[in-house]
Design a protein around this motif. Structure first.
Motif, PDB file in Angstrom:
ATOM      1  N   GLU A  49       0.828  -1.222   0.000  1.00  0.00           N
ATOM      2  CA  GLU A  49       0.000   0.000   0.000  1.00  0.00           C
ATOM      3  C   GLU A  49       0.857   1.264   0.000  1.00  0.00           C
ATOM      4  O   GLU A  49       0.432   2.303  -0.477  1.00  0.00           O
ATOM      5  N   HIS A  50       2.064   1.177   0.585  1.00  0.00           N
ATOM      6  CA  HIS A  50       2.923   2.365   0.696  1.00  0.00           C
ATOM      7  C   HIS A  50       4.069   2.359  -0.312  1.00  0.00           C
ATOM      8  O   HIS A  50       5.040   3.099  -0.146  1.00  0.00           O
ATOM      9  N   MET A  51       3.969   1.505  -1.339  1.00  0.00           N
ATOM     10  CA  MET A  51       5.082   1.333  -2.282  1.00  0.00           C
ATOM     11  C   MET A  51       5.551   2.666  -2.886  1.00  0.00           C
ATOM     12  O   MET A  51       6.745   2.975  -2.911  1.00  0.00           O
ATOM     13  N   ALA A  52       4.615   3.470  -3.360  1.00  0.00           N
ATOM     14  CA  ALA A  52       5.006   4.721  -4.044  1.00  0.00           C
ATOM     15  C   ALA A  52       5.704   5.664  -3.060  1.00  0.00           C
ATOM     16  O   ALA A  52       6.719   6.291  -3.401  1.00  0.00           O
ATOM     17  N   GLU A  53       5.179   5.747  -1.856  1.00  0.00           N
ATOM     18  CA  GLU A  53       5.784   6.623  -0.830  1.00  0.00           C
ATOM     19  C   GLU A  53       7.193   6.140  -0.472  1.00  0.00           C
ATOM     20  O   GLU A  53       8.142   6.935  -0.375  1.00  0.00           O
ATOM     21  N   LEU A  54       7.330   4.824  -0.301  1.00  0.00           N
ATOM     22  CA  LEU A  54       8.647   4.264   0.069  1.00  0.00           C
ATOM     23  C   LEU A  54       9.661   4.505  -1.053  1.00  0.00           C
ATOM     24  O   LEU A  54      10.804   4.899  -0.810  1.00  0.00           O
ATOM     25  N   ALA A  55       9.232   4.291  -2.292  1.00  0.00           N
ATOM     26  CA  ALA A  55      10.144   4.470  -3.429  1.00  0.00           C
ATOM     27  C   ALA A  55      10.567   5.933  -3.542  1.00  0.00           C
ATOM     28  O   ALA A  55      11.742   6.235  -3.810  1.00  0.00           O
ATOM     29  N   ALA A  56       9.633   6.856  -3.324  1.00  0.00           N
ATOM     30  CA  ALA A  56       9.964   8.287  -3.436  1.00  0.00           C
ATOM     31  C   ALA A  56      10.990   8.682  -2.370  1.00  0.00           C
ATOM     32  O   ALA A  56      11.948   9.424  -2.637  1.00  0.00           O
ATOM     33  N   LEU A  57      10.791   8.174  -1.158  1.00  0.00           N
ATOM     34  CA  LEU A  57      11.729   8.466  -0.056  1.00  0.00           C
ATOM     35  C   LEU A  57      13.115   7.899  -0.376  1.00  0.00           C
ATOM     36  O   LEU A  57      14.146   8.557  -0.181  1.00  0.00           O
ATOM     37  N   LEU A  58      13.106   6.676  -0.909  1.00  0.00           N
ATOM     38  CA  LEU A  58      14.363   5.991  -1.224  1.00  0.00           C
ATOM     39  C   LEU A  58      15.128   6.754  -2.324  1.00  0.00           C
ATOM     40  O   LEU A  58      16.332   6.995  -2.218  1.00  0.00           O
ATOM     41  N   THR A  59      14.396   7.160  -3.355  1.00  0.00           N
ATOM     42  CA  THR A  59      15.038   7.904  -4.448  1.00  0.00           C
ATOM     43  C   THR A  59      15.592   9.229  -3.932  1.00  0.00           C
ATOM     44  O   THR A  59      16.701   9.634  -4.296  1.00  0.00           O
ATOM     45  N   ALA A  60      14.836   9.893  -3.071  1.00  0.00           N
ATOM     46  CA  ALA A  60      15.284  11.203  -2.579  1.00  0.00           C
ATOM     47  C   ALA A  60      16.608  11.091  -1.828  1.00  0.00           C
ATOM     48  O   ALA A  60      17.504  11.916  -1.995  1.00  0.00           O
TER      49      ALA A  60
END
Ligand code: NAD
Length: 506
Positions: A88-99
């Motif tokens: 459910e939080h995949m997009a949020e986790l990926a954005a944080l990781l990329t940042a």
């Protein structure tokens, strides 16, 4: 550690997780977490004090008293919930990781996904942590094994997979009944903390998972702590060797997955287009900051002629911030990493390798201050050159000519590292010879980055691994449990006593 700046003073602080509480550290030592594409300070991370590290271990020790008795079904259901929350939080986790790490958003999702697969596997713990039983090993005697959790386990993780590698560790340790203290990389701890928060939301009880931050001092404290029973480490060979020696000296079970120099072999019968695509993706994806990145390619015989096409494919890759649409590779983790990679490229030139493609100081519109190095290719690389001897951990590919498969195998086996390798061929006989004779942990056959799924375990040989058992899969069940072997006889009330027996028998 970098000096505090005005921006850092305003940046949010990364919290410690101790006993189920997200706590502000009392530390006076902090480091900035910096977006490698923009140099924006995203957060500041504390170097936990000795007292805080002790508190985390004490919380884990206390929680172990009850967690170790938690029914299998309860443990399994927490990981079922956890995998759902991660999805459910995949997009949020990926954005944080990329940042904080720099890799592209698609690759960041892959980072989370490969960890998620381990969480899914942990949800099957009921089928994984089974002992053995032999009935009637002597008359009326049965022998069986219990796989019991060890106690407090610790994990130390690198910067390059800040989601996947923590998820290699704590889900399996906790699913088997242990409690855990995690020390993520101080360079990109934010996505790891978000994953820890989601683990709490999934129902992991207070104290079962704890997270502390820091560097050398924190790692040494975990290696030495008498209440920690096992240490899992993933990172460089230098630090991993230190961790292995220090923690085993303190009586702990230790597994260290370490550095690499991964070679591919290309035979003349390989499918040219698919092979070149695979090589370019595996050499330059994540800007070469994968422990399984291909950094050396042995071109056998006529495949030497493929170099111009390989270079053309690498040149066509798009370098940009990981958030940008169409980016193939992002920046390196830090300014220091970029300076180191550029220095190694200069040494490659000075030591006589042929620079086929130069990725130094690329133009990246809109991200001029990012830590970018573009795809770089050297041919005529020889052992003894710094670009061959060292793990570059950047987008630099070394090409080496090889007369035949035997010579290629001998060349790879001469390198001290044994993390990953791949062969590209249409010949089953050649591939089989390669898999039999190569002394490397992960072997790909027309698969450039053969990271095993969690039905298997990650492994490694020679300088890439210390300790017998690898992360996740069947091996980690053995790593995180103590086998207890019980031999039992139950006297039948109607049976008669057999008298004293002084010989060794059942
Ligand atoms: P690193 O060894 O610098 O850091 C790993 C961990 O050790 C971090 O948590 C860090 O804080 C800590 N650490 C750093 N210096 C220390 C010291 N002097 N004493 C004690 N602890 C210390 O590794 P990295 O740069 O974060 O990651 C890249 C390395 O990890 C590469 O060598 C790569 O090949 C390796 N790696 C290996 C695997 C594998 O499975 N074999 C997977 C990913 C990364």
């Amino acid at each position: 550690m970098n000096a505090p700046t005005h921006a850092a003073a305003l940046a949010p602080s990364v919290k410690l997780l101790i006993g189920g509480q997200l706590l502000e550290s009392e530390s006076t030592e902090w480091r900035e977490v910096v977006n490698p594409a923009t140099q924006q300070v995203l957060a500041r991370v504390p170097f936990a004090t000795a007292r805080e590290i002790d508190a985390a271990v004490a919380a884990a020790k206390e929680a172990f008293k009850t967690w170790k008795k938690t029914p299998i079904g309860t443990r399994a259901r927490i990981f079922l919930k956890y995998q759902q929350l991660i999805r459910e939080h995949m997009a949020e986790l990926a954005a944080l990781l990329t940042a904080e790490q720099g890799k592209t958003l698609a690759d960041a999702e892959g980072d989370v996904f490969r960890g998620l697969e381990v969480v899914e596997h942990a949800a099957g713990i009921g089928n994984l942590q089974l002992g053995e039983l032999a009935n009637n090993v002597a008359t009326g005697v049965d022998t069986y094994t219990l796989l019991q959790p060890l106690g407090v386990c610790a994990g130390i993780t690198p910067f390059n997979f800040p989601a996947m590698i923590p998820l290699w560790m704590f889900p399996m340790a906790i699913a088997t009944g242990n409690t855990f203290v995690l020390k993520p990389s101080e360079q990109d701890p934010m996505v790891t903390m978000r994953l820890a928060e989601l683990a709490l939301a999934a129902g992991i009880p207070p104290g079962v998972l704890n997270v502390i931050h820091g560097g050398e001092m924190a790692v040494n404290a975990l290696c030495d702590h008498q209440d920690i029973k096992a240490v899992s480490f993933v990172g460089s060979t230098k630090v991993g060797t230190h961790v292995y020696q220090r923690a085993t000296l303190a009586g702990k079970r230790v597994q260290c997955m370490m550095g690499a120099k991964n070679h591919a072999v290309v035979l003349p019968d390989a499918s040219q287009e698919q092979t070149l695509d695979a090589l370019v993706g595996a050499a330059f994806g994540a800007a070469g900051q994968r422990c399984m990145a291909l950094s050396v390619v042995l071109l056998v015989g006529a495949t030497q002629k493929w170099i111009p096409e390989l270079v053309a494919k690498a040149r066509a890759l798009r370098l940009s911030a990981g958030t940008e649409r169409g980016a193939d590779l992002g920046p390196l983790i830090s300014c220091a990493a970029r300076a180191r990679v550029e220095g190694l490229i200069e040494r490659g030139i000075a030591e006589g390798a042929t620079l086929e493609l130069d990725g130094r100081r690329p133009l990246v519109p809109g991200f001029e201050s990012g830590n970018f190095v573009g795809p770089t290719i050297f041919s005529d690389v020889k052992p003894g050159m710094a670009i061959y001897q060292q793990e570059i951990f950047g987008p630099v590919l070394a090409l080496v000519p090889a007369p035949d498969l035997d010579a290629a195998i001998a060349f790879i086996n001469d390198n001290p590292n044994g993390n990953g390798t791949a062969i590209f061929t249409q010949s089953g006989a050649a591939a089989r010879k390669f898999q039999e004779e190569i002394d490397v942990g992960q072997v790909g056959i027309n698969v450039p980055i053969p990271v095993p799924v969690p039905l298997f375990s990650f492994t490694g040989s020679r300088a890439s691994k210390l300790g017998d058992l690898g992360p996740y899969g069947r091996q980690v069940i053995m790593f995180y449990t103590q086998t207890k072997t019980v031999t039992a006889r139950w006297f039948d009330a109607s049976g008669s006593a057999r008298g004293v027996n002084t010989t060794i028998s059942l």
